[in-house]
Design a protein around this motif. Structure first.
Motif, PDB file in Angstrom:
ATOM      1  N   ILE A 105       0.856  -1.189   0.000  1.00 46.71           N
ATOM      2  CA  ILE A 105       0.000   0.000   0.000  1.00 46.71           C
ATOM      3  C   ILE A 105       0.890   1.237   0.000  1.00 46.71           C
ATOM      4  O   ILE A 105       1.831   1.337   0.796  1.00 46.71           O
ATOM      5  N   GLN A 106       0.604   2.194  -0.868  1.00 47.52           N
ATOM      6  CA  GLN A 106       1.315   3.467  -0.878  1.00 47.52           C
ATOM      7  C   GLN A 106       0.742   4.389   0.194  1.00 47.52           C
ATOM      8  O   GLN A 106      -0.451   4.314   0.519  1.00 47.52           O
ATOM      9  N   ASN A 107       1.583   5.253   0.736  1.00 52.50           N
ATOM     10  CA  ASN A 107       1.130   6.077   1.861  1.00 52.50           C
ATOM     11  C   ASN A 107      -0.025   7.004   1.494  1.00 52.50           C
ATOM     12  O   ASN A 107      -0.920   7.247   2.307  1.00 52.50           O
ATOM     13  N   GLN A 108      -0.062   7.512   0.250  1.00 54.78           N
ATOM     14  CA  GLN A 108      -1.149   8.402  -0.137  1.00 54.78           C
ATOM     15  C   GLN A 108      -2.488   7.663  -0.141  1.00 54.78           C
ATOM     16  O   GLN A 108      -3.516   8.206   0.297  1.00 54.78           O
ATOM     17  N   GLU A 109      -2.486   6.420  -0.610  1.00 50.28           N
ATOM     18  CA  GLU A 109      -3.711   5.630  -0.612  1.00 50.28           C
ATOM     19  C   GLU A 109      -4.186   5.381   0.814  1.00 50.28           C
ATOM     20  O   GLU A 109      -5.389   5.495   1.117  1.00 50.28           O
ATOM     21  N   MET A 110      -3.250   5.057   1.693  1.00 47.32           N
ATOM     22  CA  MET A 110      -3.630   4.809   3.088  1.00 47.32           C
ATOM     23  C   MET A 110      -4.207   6.064   3.726  1.00 47.32           C
ATOM     24  O   MET A 110      -5.229   6.011   4.432  1.00 47.32           O
ATOM     25  N   LEU A 111      -3.589   7.201   3.467  1.00 46.99           N
ATOM     26  CA  LEU A 111      -4.092   8.467   4.004  1.00 46.99           C
ATOM     27  C   LEU A 111      -5.526   8.725   3.554  1.00 46.99           C
ATOM     28  O   LEU A 111      -6.390   9.109   4.371  1.00 46.99           O
ATOM     29  N   GLU A 112      -5.795   8.520   2.284  1.00 45.84           N
ATOM     30  CA  GLU A 112      -7.126   8.801   1.738  1.00 45.84           C
ATOM     31  C   GLU A 112      -8.176   7.862   2.307  1.00 45.84           C
ATOM     32  O   GLU A 112      -9.262   8.298   2.697  1.00 45.84           O
ATOM     33  N   VAL A 113      -7.876   6.567   2.367  1.00 42.01           N
ATOM     34  CA  VAL A 113      -8.836   5.583   2.890  1.00 42.01           C
ATOM     35  C   VAL A 113      -9.122   5.847   4.368  1.00 42.01           C
ATOM     36  O   VAL A 113     -10.286   5.834   4.799  1.00 42.01           O
ATOM     37  N   LEU A 114      -8.075   6.109   5.143  1.00 40.68           N
ATOM     38  CA  LEU A 114      -8.273   6.325   6.582  1.00 40.68           C
ATOM     39  C   LEU A 114      -9.012   7.625   6.862  1.00 40.68           C
ATOM     40  O   LEU A 114      -9.836   7.692   7.784  1.00 40.68           O
ATOM     41  N   ILE A 170      -1.419   0.854  11.126  1.00 42.05           N
ATOM     42  CA  ILE A 170      -2.590   0.344  10.415  1.00 42.05           C
ATOM     43  C   ILE A 170      -3.291  -0.776  11.177  1.00 42.05           C
ATOM     44  O   ILE A 170      -4.522  -0.886  11.140  1.00 42.05           O
ATOM     45  N   ASN A 171      -2.547  -1.620  11.885  1.00 40.16           N
ATOM     46  CA  ASN A 171      -3.174  -2.742  12.592  1.00 40.16           C
ATOM     47  C   ASN A 171      -4.077  -2.295  13.729  1.00 40.16           C
ATOM     48  O   ASN A 171      -4.950  -3.043  14.163  1.00 40.16           O
ATOM     49  N   ARG A 172      -3.859  -1.082  14.238  1.00 35.78           N
ATOM     50  CA  ARG A 172      -4.638  -0.597  15.379  1.00 35.78           C
ATOM     51  C   ARG A 172      -5.945   0.080  14.964  1.00 35.78           C
ATOM     52  O   ARG A 172      -6.760   0.417  15.813  1.00 35.78           O
ATOM     53  N   VAL A 173      -6.119   0.302  13.683  1.00 35.60           N
ATOM     54  CA  VAL A 173      -7.308   1.031  13.235  1.00 35.60           C
ATOM     55  C   VAL A 173      -8.607   0.307  13.601  1.00 35.60           C
ATOM     56  O   VAL A 173      -9.529   0.934  14.153  1.00 35.60           O
ATOM     57  N   LYS A 216       9.437   4.983  -0.562  1.00 33.46           N
ATOM     58  CA  LYS A 216       9.884   4.686  -1.916  1.00 33.46           C
ATOM     59  C   LYS A 216       9.174   3.468  -2.506  1.00 33.46           C
ATOM     60  O   LYS A 216       8.725   3.487  -3.657  1.00 33.46           O
ATOM     61  N   ASN A 217       9.059   2.409  -1.711  1.00 28.08           N
ATOM     62  CA  ASN A 217       8.590   1.114  -2.228  1.00 28.08           C
ATOM     63  C   ASN A 217       7.185   0.714  -1.784  1.00 28.08           C
ATOM     64  O   ASN A 217       6.667  -0.308  -2.236  1.00 28.08           O
ATOM     65  N   GLY A 218       6.566   1.495  -0.916  1.00 33.60           N
ATOM     66  CA  GLY A 218       5.257   1.126  -0.403  1.00 33.60           C
ATOM     67  C   GLY A 218       5.373   0.321   0.885  1.00 33.60           C
ATOM     68  O   GLY A 218       6.433  -0.217   1.209  1.00 33.60           O
ATOM     69  N   MET A 219       4.275   0.244   1.629  1.00 28.95           N
ATOM     70  CA  MET A 219       4.242  -0.432   2.926  1.00 28.95           C
ATOM     71  C   MET A 219       3.637  -1.823   2.790  1.00 28.95           C
ATOM     72  O   MET A 219       2.621  -2.003   2.114  1.00 28.95           O
ATOM     73  N   GLN A 220       4.249  -2.780   3.461  1.00 24.42           N
ATOM     74  CA  GLN A 220       3.721  -4.133   3.478  1.00 24.42           C
ATOM     75  C   GLN A 220       2.682  -4.241   4.602  1.00 24.42           C
ATOM     76  O   GLN A 220       3.008  -4.095   5.771  1.00 24.42           O
ATOM     77  N   VAL A 221       1.439  -4.495   4.209  1.00 25.82           N
ATOM     78  CA  VAL A 221       0.317  -4.476   5.144  1.00 25.82           C
ATOM     79  C   VAL A 221      -0.401  -5.821   5.103  1.00 25.82           C
ATOM     80  O   VAL A 221      -0.546  -6.427   4.042  1.00 25.82           O
ATOM     81  N   SER A 222      -0.847  -6.287   6.267  1.00 21.47           N
ATOM     82  CA  SER A 222      -1.638  -7.510   6.328  1.00 21.47           C
ATOM     83  C   SER A 222      -2.879  -7.364   5.452  1.00 21.47           C
ATOM     84  O   SER A 222      -3.653  -6.411   5.603  1.00 21.47           O
ATOM     85  N   GLU A 223      -3.067  -8.299   4.518  1.00 26.05           N
ATOM     86  CA  GLU A 223      -4.222  -8.244   3.627  1.00 26.05           C
ATOM     87  C   GLU A 223      -5.522  -8.352   4.426  1.00 26.05           C
ATOM     88  O   GLU A 223      -6.517  -7.688   4.105  1.00 26.05           O
ATOM     89  N   GLU A 224      -5.509  -9.167   5.467  1.00 22.81           N
ATOM     90  CA  GLU A 224      -6.700  -9.324   6.319  1.00 22.81           C
ATOM     91  C   GLU A 224      -7.075  -8.004   6.976  1.00 22.81           C
ATOM     92  O   GLU A 224      -8.251  -7.600   6.982  1.00 22.81           O
ATOM     93  N   ILE A 225      -6.082  -7.306   7.533  1.00 25.06           N
ATOM     94  CA  ILE A 225      -6.330  -6.022   8.184  1.00 25.06           C
ATOM     95  C   ILE A 225      -6.796  -4.978   7.174  1.00 25.06           C
ATOM     96  O   ILE A 225      -7.763  -4.241   7.410  1.00 25.06           O
ATOM     97  N   TRP A 226      -6.132  -4.913   6.019  1.00 22.81           N
ATOM     98  CA  TRP A 226      -6.499  -3.908   5.015  1.00 22.81           C
ATOM     99  C   TRP A 226      -7.914  -4.125   4.494  1.00 22.81           C
ATOM    100  O   TRP A 226      -8.675  -3.166   4.318  1.00 22.81           O
ATOM    101  N   ASN A 227      -8.296  -5.370   4.256  1.00 18.71           N
ATOM    102  CA  ASN A 227      -9.656  -5.670   3.796  1.00 18.71           C
ATOM    103  C   ASN A 227     -10.687  -5.261   4.840  1.00 18.71           C
ATOM    104  O   ASN A 227     -11.765  -4.756   4.508  1.00 18.71           O
ATOM    105  N   LYS A 228     -10.356  -5.492   6.105  1.00 18.85           N
ATOM    106  CA  LYS A 228     -11.268  -5.111   7.191  1.00 18.85           C
ATOM    107  C   LYS A 228     -11.454  -3.594   7.216  1.00 18.85           C
ATOM    108  O   LYS A 228     -12.576  -3.087   7.388  1.00 18.85           O
TER     109      LYS A 228
END
Length: 337
Positions: free
Chosen positions: A5-14, A48-51, A318-330
């Motif tokens: 996940i790129q940081n801009q995408e995470m910012l927008e979704v959150l 992200i895991n604490r959201v 630079k490369n994006g953040m590695q995020v748990s797919e389960e957490i991101w889907n939730k």
């Protein structure tokens, strides 16, 4: 499974998610920034895991979306504030900034905060202080999740402590819980289906274990330094409770969910001494001496506190953040409802 996940995408979704759950646009953007920044630093456990945990606290009414910290007493450069059960992140930002202001005015400033909530990654506020060229010492109490040394039942909190020092070549930021592993980190190992690399807590029989599920079940983490970490945890709880006139770990443990914690924000302005070059040289001397060693492993090295955290941020930007797919889907499901 992980996804990038790129940081801009995470910012927008959150930001969308927090607005949907009753926060003003300004507060939603602040919350989104902190959770994203924590994840950029590689601390998914308190980013992200604490959201989902945070949203659950909001739904339970434990976090008040429209409330924030207010000053209740002042004693020169020392102040008491009440968090009014607002967001722990928003309150911590406000109180860190206030402690910085007091330090700039007086050389040192202390804000003791009661009735607040989980501030997520404690180190975020240490970086804040360092970016404003202040030394920071910050800590919080928590619900009971660690036994006092010699006992079986959890009676102490893991009470995270932050010490930060501004530095031109990279700020020094120590961020540590009083347990060998923070509970967010233990949960990260559980999500990954991994055992802890070292024993990190006790099972239901009082035996040390590397199994994250057993430690999460008993809520009994292993104190850092055994009896020393136990004593330090107790003292931090005492200081946070006494200075803020707030709730102790004992009181927090009487409820089924953690809320209304006590925190301390102490900042010092090193410019008070008018010898910035000397201070910088002294830090470089200490770091150089510490890193001029024979490594335990090939190509190994020692790190100053905060060094790997900053490297993680640069890499993840630079490369994006590695995020748990389960957490991101939730999280995306919560945002899209």
């Amino acid at each position: 499974m992980f996804k990038t996940i790129q940081n801009q995408e995470m910012l927008e979704v959150l930001t969308v998610l927090f607005i949907k759950h009753g926060f003003s646009t300004e507060k939603a953007k602040q919350l989104a920034h902190v959770h994203t920044e924590n994840t950029l630093h590689g601390v998914n456990s308190h980013g992200i895991n604490r959201v989902p945990f945070f949203i659950d606290q909001v739904k339970r009414g434990l976090v008040k979306q429209d409330m924030e910290a207010q000053k209740v007493e002042g004693f020169g450069s020392i102040e008491r504030w009440d968090g009014n059960l607002g967001s722990g992140v928003i309150n911590a930002i406000k109180c860190t900034n206030r402690a910085i202001t007091l330090a700039k005015e007086n050389g040192m400033g202390l804000v003791a905060l009661r009735n607040t909530n989980h501030w997520m990654r404690a180190g975020y506020y240490g970086w804040m202080a360092a970016e404003q060229n202040c030394i920071g010492i910050l800590f919080t109490n928590t619900e009971p999740n660690m036994p006092a040394w010699g006992g079986k039942e959890a009676r102490l909190g893991n009470n995270p402590l932050v010490i930060s020092i501004p530095r031109k070549k990279g700020h020094i930021v120590l961020d540590m819980a009083m347990t060998q592993f923070s509970f967010g980190k233990i949960n990260q190992y559980k999500l990954n289906g991994e055992q802890l690399p070292y024993e990190g807590g006790f099972d239901e029989n009082g035996n040390l274990t590397k199994n994250p599920e057993e430690i999460l079940t008993t809520k009994s983490g292993l104190p850092i330094g055994y009896w020393k970490g136990s004593a330090l945890s107790m003292v931090l709880d005492m200081l946070a409770t006494l200075l803020s006139a707030g709730r102790s770990t004992y009181k927090l443990g009487l409820d089924s969910h953690e809320y209304g914690v006590s925190q301390v924000f102490l900042c010092m302005d090193p410019n008070t001494f008018h010898d910035a070059n000397l201070q910088e040289n002294l830090m470089e001397e200490i770091i150089a001496y510490t890193q001029d060693i024979t490594p335990m492993e090939p190509n190994g090295k020692t790190y100053y506190p905060g060094e790997r955290s900053l490297a993680n941020k640069i890499n993840n930007q630079k490369n994006g953040m590695q995020v748990s797919e389960e957490i991101w889907n939730k999280i995306t499901d919560l945002a899209n409802k």
